[in-house]
Design an enzyme around this catalytic site. Structure first.
Site, mmCIF file in Angstrom:
data_model
loop_
_atom_site.group_PDB
_atom_site.id
_atom_site.type_symbol
_atom_site.label_atom_id
_atom_site.label_comp_id
_atom_site.label_asym_id
_atom_site.label_seq_id
_atom_site.Cartn_x
_atom_site.Cartn_y
_atom_site.Cartn_z
ATOM 1 N N HIS A 1 0.808 -1.221 0.000
ATOM 2 C CA HIS A 1 0.000 0.000 0.000
ATOM 3 C C HIS A 1 0.843 1.272 0.000
ATOM 4 C CE1 HIS A 1 0.450 -0.107 4.512
ATOM 5 N NE2 HIS A 1 0.470 1.203 4.331
ATOM 6 N N ASP B 1 -0.708 -7.519 1.305
ATOM 7 C CA ASP B 1 -0.033 -6.215 1.427
ATOM 8 C C ASP B 1 1.478 -6.421 1.548
ATOM 9 O OD1 ASP B 1 0.369 -3.526 1.667
ATOM 10 O OD2 ASP B 1 -0.322 -3.376 3.747
ATOM 11 N N SER C 1 4.385 1.839 8.349
ATOM 12 C CA SER C 1 4.013 0.845 7.334
ATOM 13 C C SER C 1 5.225 0.335 6.569
ATOM 14 C CB SER C 1 3.021 1.458 6.342
ATOM 15 O OG SER C 1 1.797 1.755 6.971
#
Length: 566
Positions: free
Chosen positions: A361, A410, A517
């Site tokens: 992402h 992801d 992330s």
């Protein structure tokens, strides 16, 4: 008379150079704690070595064929440049270049990459110790208690049995440094630390080298300088010649060399690396001529090893950390579209020399690869580290089935750009993480760690200026469901982890947050930190009984291998 004096003065300047002091690089330290007496010392900012009053030393200049002669005077290092020549004897180890002052017997070693120390005797690439660690010559400097080791040359160690001023200090690995050693053949490397007003010895937290899955567990670390195993065949299958073979009388490295024992050479044919080559080698007789070949010695598993430093500062969402505690952490930046420079994008995880894992992402905007840059070895998000390594990105691969709505699959891979077959160089600040076995199943509530440069809390306007770490526990699958995450989709490709502490103030629970992330969730397995998850998504940051969600790495091992094959 005046003309003669001027001429003499000019001659002195030409021969010796101008004397100067550099207070910005040398430190005036007054050691006055507890039972320690007042001492004046100098710290050389270029070599990071400490010296006592009136000590003198040489240090190489970056330019030309000259060095500087320095001496400690009142807490300041006074230095001037002096001309040099090649040494009459090869004093330097590991391929170092020896330079001797033209008008004195002082010399200095200019070390090849990966080595340091007065005689290039320190192997900066060694990440663990073998057996008892007697031959360990790495740069680990932290005791098991977390205390910093004292310099072996410290005046407070003058009466100790082992110090850097012993006549045989170099042979024992001691010197003007504070790195862990085992000079007395104890059970593992140790050092002196200053506690309760005195110096005491303490075992170091240096990791032991893992045994590889070979028949005898014989392997080498770094470039194999300290390898003392018994393997005696080359990669082509040829048998090594003994180091005392009559065929080697004209060779440099033999059992008759003056420092042969220190180099591991003797009346045997075991593989060694006496000259600091890329890996252990030996002489062989092949095709009717004398030659040499690299040996068939496997490299020890060094992934997931680190020099962990206990965090000193607690902040919201976790603890400030040093990059040496998380050397696989990468910082990914992207070029700004409308202004010069670049901005922080996401975290990443170094899994091999040229490959970094991250979250898919992070790359939803499909940036051109040449707009991305990866930084390794960085403690502060925007400040270059001392051992930082920077790479452009050749390409990146997003999982084809990534769902940008649910964040299923992801995961992404970044291929670092390099002119050679290798990219990242292993050091205390840069190291790969271990990938898990496909069958890895850790117990519920196992404590693990995550790291990143993300926000302290969801309402923070900025990312953290310094690397953080957080300690979380793995949730059982029964607690990692849509029901427990406000009906958000949770798939079998995800796992959950969070801070399970209860009672008191819950506003400072550990968790990942925006900006983390793509970073790692790692757990200890067989004394190595192992990658279990990739930071993916969550509902807020640090909420009680609400875990963070991570990409389950064990589900993607085949995908990683297929996409990272040469």
């Amino acid at each position: 008379m005046m003309s003669a004096m001027k001429t003499e003065f000019l001659c002195v300047l030409l021969l010796c150079g101008a004397v100067f002091t550099s207070p910005s690089q040398e430190t005036y330290r007054r050691l006055r704690r507890g039972a320690r007496s007042y001492k004046v010392t100098c710290r050389d900012g270029k070599t990071q070595m400490t010296y006592r009053q009136h000590d003198s030393w040489l240090r190489p200049l970056l330019r030309g064929n000259q060095v500087e002669h320095c001496w400690c005077d009142g807490g300041r290092a006074q230095c001037h440049s002096v001309p040099v020549r090649s040494c009459s004897e090869p004093w330097c180890f590991n391929g170092g270049t020896c330079r001797q002052a033209l008008y004195s017997s002082d010399f200095v070693c200019q070390c090849p990459e990966g080595f340091m120390g007065k005689l290039c005797e320190i192997d900066a690439t060694a990440t663990c110790y073998k057996d008892q660690g007697v031959a360990y010559r790495g740069t680990w400097s932290t005791a098991e208690s977390g205390a910093e080791c004292a310099n072996w040359n410290s005046s407070g160690l003058a009466m100790k049995p082992y110090s850097g001023r012993r006549p045989n200090a170099i042979r024992l690995g001691l010197g003007n440094h504070n790195y862990c050693r085992n000079p007395d053949q104890d059970s593992k490397p140790w050092c002196y630390v200053f506690k309760a007003g005195k110096y005491i010895s303490e075992f170091c937290s240096t990791p032991a080298c893992a045994k590889v899955a070979e028949e005898d567990g014989d392997c080498y670390t770094g470039n194999g300088l300290a390898y003392r195993g018994t393997r005696s065949h080359t990669k082509s299958g040829a048998s090594c010649l003994p180091w005392n073979s009559v065929f080697l009388t004209s060779k440099i490295y033999t059992a008759w060399k003056s420092n042969a024992p220190a180099l591991g050479l003797g009346k045997h044919n075991h593989c060694r690396n006496p000259d600091g080559d890329a890996q252990p080698w030996c002489h062989v007789w092949k095709d009717r001529q004398l030659t040499w070949e690299y040996c068939d010695v496997p490299q020890c598993v060094t992934c997931g090893l680190r020099q962990y430093k206990r965090p000193q500062f607690r902040i919201k969402g976790g603890l400030f950390a040093d990059i040496t505690s998380h050397p696989w952490q990468a910082a990914i930046f992207v070029k700004n579209r409308r202004s010069p420079g670049e901005r922080f994008l996401c975290g990443g995880i170094l899994i091999s020399s040229c490959w970094v894992l991250s979250a898919a992402h992070c790359f939803q905007e499909r940036y051109p690869p040449h707009h991305l840059k990866v930084f390794l070895g960085r403690t502060y998000r925007l400040v270059p580290g001392e051992e930082e390594q920077t790479f452009e990105v050749e390409k990146y691969i997003i999982h084809k089935e990534f769902d940008d709505d649910t964040y299923d699959n992801d995961i992404a891979l970044l291929h670092l750009k390099s002119d050679s077959l290798t990219c990242a160089r292993e050091s205390a600040s840069v190291r790969t993480i271990c990938l898990p076995d496909a069958s890895l199943q850790l117990p519920d509530w196992t404590e693990c760690e995550l790291s990143g440069y993300g926000k302290h809390e969801s309402s923070s306007p900025f990312f953290s200026e310094r690397l953080k770490e957080a300690h979380v526990r793995l949730y059982p699958s029964s607690r990692c469901t849509s029901q427990h995450l406000f009906n958000r989709t949770v798939t079998n490709n995800m796992l959950c982890a969070g801070d399970t502490r209860s009672g008191g103030d819950h506003t400072n629970l550990h968790d990942a947050c925006q900006g983390d992330s793509g970073g790692p969730l790692v757990c200890m397995k067989d004394n190595h930190m192992t990658l279990v998850g990739i930071i993916s998504w969550g509902l807020g940051c640090g909420r009680k009984d609400v875990p963070g969600v991570y990409t389950k790495v064990t589900n993607y091992l085949d995908w990683i291998r297929d996409n990272t094959r040469p």
